[in-house]
Write a protein that holds these residues in place. Sequence first.
Motif, PDB file in Angstrom:
ATOM      1  N   SER A   1      -4.303 -17.550 -28.693  1.00  0.00           N
ATOM      2  CA  SER A   1      -5.277 -18.235 -27.844  1.00  0.00           C
ATOM      3  C   SER A   1      -5.306 -17.634 -26.450  1.00  0.00           C
ATOM      4  N   ALA A   2      -4.122 -17.297 -25.897  1.00  0.00           N
ATOM      5  CA  ALA A   2      -4.057 -16.711 -24.558  1.00  0.00           C
ATOM      6  C   ALA A   2      -4.794 -15.379 -24.498  1.00  0.00           C
ATOM      7  N   VAL A   3      -4.611 -14.539 -25.523  1.00  0.00           N
ATOM      8  CA  VAL A   3      -5.294 -13.245 -25.561  1.00  0.00           C
ATOM      9  C   VAL A   3      -6.808 -13.438 -25.625  1.00  0.00           C
ATOM     10  N   LEU A   4      -7.259 -14.378 -26.450  1.00  0.00           N
ATOM     11  CA  LEU A   4      -8.694 -14.639 -26.562  1.00  0.00           C
ATOM     12  C   LEU A   4      -9.265 -15.116 -25.233  1.00  0.00           C
ATOM     13  N   TRP A   5      -8.513 -15.963 -24.533  1.00  0.00           N
ATOM     14  CA  TRP A   5      -8.985 -16.467 -23.241  1.00  0.00           C
ATOM     15  C   TRP A   5      -9.041 -15.371 -22.183  1.00  0.00           C
ATOM     16  N   LEU A   6      -8.207 -14.361 -22.315  1.00  0.00           N
ATOM     17  CA  LEU A   6      -8.193 -13.276 -21.342  1.00  0.00           C
ATOM     18  C   LEU A   6      -9.339 -12.292 -21.574  1.00  0.00           C
ATOM     19  N   VAL A   7      -9.690 -12.081 -22.835  1.00  0.00           N
ATOM     20  CA  VAL A   7     -10.647 -11.019 -23.176  1.00  0.00           C
ATOM     21  C   VAL A   7     -12.064 -11.546 -23.384  1.00  0.00           C
ATOM     22  N   TRP A   8     -12.215 -12.556 -24.217  1.00  0.00           N
ATOM     23  CA  TRP A   8     -13.544 -12.955 -24.650  1.00  0.00           C
ATOM     24  C   TRP A   8     -14.433 -13.513 -23.531  1.00  0.00           C
ATOM     25  N   PRO A   9     -13.914 -14.326 -22.586  1.00  0.00           N
ATOM     26  CA  PRO A   9     -14.798 -14.836 -21.530  1.00  0.00           C
ATOM     27  C   PRO A   9     -15.456 -13.746 -20.687  1.00  0.00           C
ATOM     28  N   VAL A  10     -14.855 -12.562 -20.609  1.00  0.00           N
ATOM     29  CA  VAL A  10     -15.496 -11.471 -19.871  1.00  0.00           C
ATOM     30  C   VAL A  10     -16.839 -11.129 -20.520  1.00  0.00           C
ATOM     31  N   ILE A  11     -16.865 -11.088 -21.852  1.00  0.00           N
ATOM     32  CA  ILE A  11     -18.109 -10.808 -22.581  1.00  0.00           C
ATOM     33  C   ILE A  11     -19.123 -11.915 -22.334  1.00  0.00           C
ATOM     34  N   LEU A  12     -18.660 -13.161 -22.342  1.00  0.00           N
ATOM     35  CA  LEU A  12     -19.573 -14.285 -22.142  1.00  0.00           C
ATOM     36  C   LEU A  12     -20.076 -14.367 -20.704  1.00  0.00           C
ATOM     37  N   PHE A  13     -19.200 -14.070 -19.747  1.00  0.00           N
ATOM     38  CA  PHE A  13     -19.567 -14.207 -18.345  1.00  0.00           C
ATOM     39  C   PHE A  13     -20.443 -13.068 -17.820  1.00  0.00           C
ATOM     40  N   PHE A  14     -20.309 -11.882 -18.386  1.00  0.00           N
ATOM     41  CA  PHE A  14     -21.032 -10.734 -17.840  1.00  0.00           C
ATOM     42  C   PHE A  14     -22.535 -10.990 -17.708  1.00  0.00           C
ATOM     43  N   PRO A  15     -23.212 -11.499 -18.747  1.00  0.00           N
ATOM     44  CA  PRO A  15     -24.644 -11.793 -18.567  1.00  0.00           C
ATOM     45  C   PRO A  15     -24.895 -12.777 -17.429  1.00  0.00           C
ATOM     46  N   MET A  16     -23.975 -13.730 -17.239  1.00  0.00           N
ATOM     47  CA  MET A  16     -24.154 -14.708 -16.162  1.00  0.00           C
ATOM     48  C   MET A  16     -24.017 -14.052 -14.798  1.00  0.00           C
ATOM     49  N   TRP A  17     -23.097 -13.082 -14.679  1.00  0.00           N
ATOM     50  CA  TRP A  17     -22.945 -12.372 -13.404  1.00  0.00           C
ATOM     51  C   TRP A  17     -24.203 -11.575 -13.071  1.00  0.00           C
ATOM     52  N   MET A  18     -24.860 -11.062 -14.104  1.00  0.00           N
ATOM     53  CA  MET A  18     -26.056 -10.249 -13.909  1.00  0.00           C
ATOM     54  C   MET A  18     -27.331 -11.098 -13.782  1.00  0.00           C
ATOM     55  N   SER A  19     -27.250 -12.377 -14.034  1.00  0.00           N
ATOM     56  CA  SER A  19     -28.445 -13.214 -14.120  1.00  0.00           C
ATOM     57  C   SER A  19     -29.314 -13.221 -12.858  1.00  0.00           C
ATOM     58  N   PRO A  20     -28.765 -13.112 -11.625  1.00  0.00           N
ATOM     59  CA  PRO A  20     -29.676 -13.086 -10.462  1.00  0.00           C
ATOM     60  C   PRO A  20     -30.647 -11.917 -10.475  1.00  0.00           C
ATOM     61  N   LEU A  21     -30.313 -10.831 -11.189  1.00  0.00           N
ATOM     62  CA  LEU A  21     -31.217  -9.686 -11.299  1.00  0.00           C
ATOM     63  C   LEU A  21     -32.372  -9.961 -12.254  1.00  0.00           C
ATOM     64  N   LEU A  22     -32.166 -10.880 -13.184  1.00  0.00           N
ATOM     65  CA  LEU A  22     -33.095 -11.011 -14.308  1.00  0.00           C
ATOM     66  C   LEU A  22     -33.921 -12.289 -14.275  1.00  0.00           C
ATOM     67  N   VAL A  23     -33.383 -13.357 -13.692  1.00  0.00           N
ATOM     68  CA  VAL A  23     -34.124 -14.631 -13.654  1.00  0.00           C
ATOM     69  C   VAL A  23     -33.930 -15.279 -12.294  1.00  0.00           C
ATOM     70  N   GLU A  24     -34.795 -16.217 -12.009  1.00  0.00           N
ATOM     71  CA  GLU A  24     -34.652 -17.024 -10.787  1.00  0.00           C
ATOM     72  C   GLU A  24     -34.416 -18.471 -11.204  1.00  0.00           C
ATOM     73  N   SER A  25     -33.241 -18.981 -10.886  1.00  0.00           N
ATOM     74  CA  SER A  25     -32.891 -20.342 -11.286  1.00  0.00           C
ATOM     75  C   SER A  25     -33.838 -21.354 -10.650  1.00  0.00           C
ATOM     76  N   GLN A  26     -34.163 -22.377 -11.414  1.00  0.00           N
ATOM     77  CA  GLN A  26     -35.017 -23.450 -10.917  1.00  0.00           C
ATOM     78  C   GLN A  26     -34.199 -24.592 -10.317  1.00  0.00           C
ATOM     79  N   LYS A  27     -32.876 -24.515 -10.483  1.00  0.00           N
ATOM     80  CA  LYS A  27     -31.988 -25.550  -9.951  1.00  0.00           C
ATOM     81  C   LYS A  27     -31.158 -24.981  -8.816  1.00  0.00           C
ATOM     82  N   THR A  28     -30.851 -25.816  -7.846  1.00  0.00           N
ATOM     83  CA  THR A  28     -30.124 -25.340  -6.668  1.00  0.00           C
ATOM     84  C   THR A  28     -28.728 -24.836  -7.010  1.00  0.00           C
ATOM     85  N   ASP A  29     -28.118 -25.395  -8.083  1.00  0.00           N
ATOM     86  CA  ASP A  29     -26.763 -24.969  -8.450  1.00  0.00           C
ATOM     87  C   ASP A  29     -26.754 -23.822  -9.449  1.00  0.00           C
ATOM     88  N   GLY A  30     -27.929 -23.348  -9.875  1.00  0.00           N
ATOM     89  CA  GLY A  30     -28.012 -22.226 -10.808  1.00  0.00           C
ATOM     90  C   GLY A  30     -27.610 -22.559 -12.228  1.00  0.00           C
TER      91      GLY A  30
END
Length: 523
Positions: free
Chosen positions: A273-302
């Motif tokens: 479980s520890a290994v999965l938590w270290l590696v897999w969230p990077v794959i899930l989070f990467f699109p979120m880190w890039m999201s300001p380039l691709l969309v404009e959030s309609q909510k103040t908290d994004g």
Amino acid sequence: MNGLDWAVLIGYFAVMVAIGVWSHKRVDNVSDFFTAGGKMPWWLSGISHHMSGYSAVMFTGYAGIAYTYGVTSFVTWSFPIAFGIAIGSKLFAPRINRLRSRLHVASPLEYLKNRYDLKTQQALAWSGMLLKIVDVGAKWAAIATLLSVFTGVSLNQGILITGVVTAIYCTIGGLWADALTELGQFIIQLLAGLTMFVAVLIELGDHGGFFGAWDQPELQGHGEPLVGPYGTVFLLAFLFIKLFEYNGGMLNQAQRYMATPTPREAERSARLSAVLWLVWPVILFFPMWMSPLLVESQKTDGSDAYALMTEQLLPHGLLGLVIVGFFSHTMAMCSSDANAIAAVFTRDVAPVLSARARAWGERSGLIAARVTTVVFLGLSMAVATQVDSPTFKDIITVVIKWVAGLMGPIAIPMMLGLLRPFRRSGPTAALISWGLGLLAFWLVNYPIHWAVDGGVPLEYQVSVPLAVSLILYVLIGFAKPEDTPERLAIIDRVNTDDDGGAGAAGAAVPSRGEEHVPAPARD
């Protein structure tokens, strides 16, 4: 969503229910329902442990943090979880497994009656159950928020749909159904996460590619590990909070350790479980880190950024797959929480409230467990409808402030009570640290928060209750030691494997009328 997306979603729900029905055949008693009879292989336990720590809050609340601040969402959330579980694989996982294999309990809190006293057990049980109702309510609200973005259904309708499907499979099949559905959900998550990752990589070609995108003005500061309210104190607090929370302090992860046949396999499941938590969230989070380039959030908290990006980038069918991925996270966590709370109520609370409950046999105990599961899910769904009320403010406030802030006072007596260095801390230390920790939470979040210009920073709102509880638990243990021979015997039994065969997989759980009398320590 079109017909193809709906077909994927409905097919997913059907498979989850089918797994629950199949798992029903493996559940004969409360031991099977709550701890899989101690027969779950370590790899399944590890995947289940990993999956039961996610929810759709990752794709709403934490997606908003990633949209606004960037990689700090990983540094201050999934990294502390991976770090905490890695430490807990040695420190807590084997000991929690011995609660079942040596003390023959079915609830993570059941041993507290003998480790401390009945009053302490009840205080931790009731506060833990109430916190979990709020916590799971936030998870229902998160997935319903996503569902409303894609389908237009109301928040309450989304809560009802996901809650009913989850109730069916986890009530019928118990922990076996939870773990097996989480395995299927893990596979779906891999497909959905990789699909979104590749889709975003393709889009980055117009923004400088994988490396050049970080230089875009929209991502200014997104590469900083600690920014905004998520500073050093917040990170240090979360390292401690997640150490306790994800190793059993929030109950559902403790069941995964209890379900493995031996302490050694519990340790292996935690490491996976520890290994999965270290590696897999990077794959899930990467699109979120890039999201300001691709969309404009309609909510103040994004918090709607990831959903908007999914709608924009993915074709129908794949869109349905990613939506199923959202559901898989939330249903995994909520079903595991429901099973854990049912264990706490039927094993720890009901026998104190009712003499009839103390005489439950295998059949009546199993029925009570299933009824309790449904009631818990119903209460959490009711709370979910209030998550956006002024009391809770929003989803991420509930998850970070309420859950992280309140978890410490509840988890510290339970988790540290397993360890020999804290053997002097008895019921006095446990109750005072619990009570004053909860008081500290209230003070820094309300009276003091309102009195301070600008309010108390978030990092102190979540760290002060934990610090107060931890310091008091240790100091009172030294000032007023309560390490009686009976309590020392309990600690010794969960700290050694010399059990003369008592740790065999599938050890029976005694009825509630039986008392767990600790054997003398042998070492």
